[in-house]
Design a protein around this motif. Structure first.
Motif, PDB file in Angstrom:
ATOM      1  N   ALA A 143       3.648 -10.147  -8.533  1.00 24.24           N
ATOM      2  CA  ALA A 143       4.075 -10.797  -7.290  1.00 24.24           C
ATOM      3  C   ALA A 143       4.702  -9.781  -6.339  1.00 24.24           C
ATOM      4  O   ALA A 143       4.474  -9.832  -5.118  1.00 24.24           O
ATOM      5  N   GLU A 144       5.486  -8.852  -6.874  1.00 21.88           N
ATOM      6  CA  GLU A 144       6.082  -7.804  -6.034  1.00 21.88           C
ATOM      7  C   GLU A 144       5.011  -6.890  -5.448  1.00 21.88           C
ATOM      8  O   GLU A 144       5.116  -6.456  -4.301  1.00 21.88           O
ATOM      9  N   ARG A 204       3.667  -8.749  -2.583  1.00 15.66           N
ATOM     10  CA  ARG A 204       4.578  -8.672  -1.434  1.00 15.66           C
ATOM     11  C   ARG A 204       4.436  -7.327  -0.724  1.00 15.66           C
ATOM     12  O   ARG A 204       4.429  -7.248   0.503  1.00 15.66           O
ATOM     13  N   PHE A 205       4.263  -6.260  -1.481  1.00 15.74           N
ATOM     14  CA  PHE A 205       4.105  -4.924  -0.918  1.00 15.74           C
ATOM     15  C   PHE A 205       2.775  -4.789  -0.173  1.00 15.74           C
ATOM     16  O   PHE A 205       2.683  -4.168   0.878  1.00 15.74           O
ATOM     17  N   GLN A 244       7.487 -11.266 -17.073  1.00 16.39           N
ATOM     18  CA  GLN A 244       7.967 -10.106 -16.321  1.00 16.39           C
ATOM     19  C   GLN A 244       6.809  -9.432 -15.589  1.00 16.39           C
ATOM     20  O   GLN A 244       6.949  -9.039 -14.417  1.00 16.39           O
ATOM     21  N   GLY A 266       5.996 -11.254 -12.507  1.00 18.40           N
ATOM     22  CA  GLY A 266       6.941 -10.923 -11.435  1.00 18.40           C
ATOM     23  C   GLY A 266       6.599  -9.609 -10.761  1.00 18.40           C
ATOM     24  O   GLY A 266       6.691  -9.488  -9.537  1.00 18.40           O
ATOM     25  N   VAL A 267       6.198  -8.619 -11.561  1.00 22.80           N
ATOM     26  CA  VAL A 267       5.792  -7.324 -10.995  1.00 22.80           C
ATOM     27  C   VAL A 267       4.532  -7.503 -10.145  1.00 22.80           C
ATOM     28  O   VAL A 267       4.426  -6.950  -9.041  1.00 22.80           O
TER      29      VAL A 267
END
Length: 117
Positions: free
Chosen positions: A18-19, A22-23, A12, A15-16
């Motif tokens: 990776a976000e 992306r930001f 998890q 995933g954060v």
């Protein structure tokens, strides 16, 4: 094989992360850096090299080393395309991912120490 609770959290967290990437992506592009002439030439040589063999089954370590060699080659492409000699150095704009790959390799190989806050 079931993951432990810790690894479920780590997945998890990944995933954060990776976000966050992306930001951040639209906020960063290229960084202007200076490389020694020797390092710039070595990077260009990595780009110019033709790898003939196919990639077969690899260990995690082998895949990591091949990935780093590919990152070096991409830096070599940048140097060949956009590099400008400045005395004994080369000035070139590198993608932030290329800078990050070089820094991660340096930290991993203890060429530069990780500093704690």
């Amino acid at each position: 094989m079931d993951e432990s609770q810790e690894y479920t959290r780590y997945r998890q967290d990944s995933g954060v992360l990776a976000e966050i990437g992306r930001f951040l992506d639209p906020q960063v592009a290229r960084l202007t850096v200076r490389l020694s002439g020797d390092l710039a030439r070595a990077a260009v040589a990595a780009w110019d090299r033709d790898e003939e063999g196919e990639v077969g089954e690899e260990t995690v370590e082998q895949a990591r080393v091949r990935d780093r060699a590919a990152s070096l080659a991409l830096i070599g492409l940048a140097v060949a395309d956009r590099g400008t000699a400045s005395g004994d150095e080369v000035v070139v704009e590198l993608d932030v991912t290329e800078v990050a790959a070089a820094l991660l390799a340096a930290y991993d190989e203890a060429v530069i120490p990780l500093e704690s806050p």
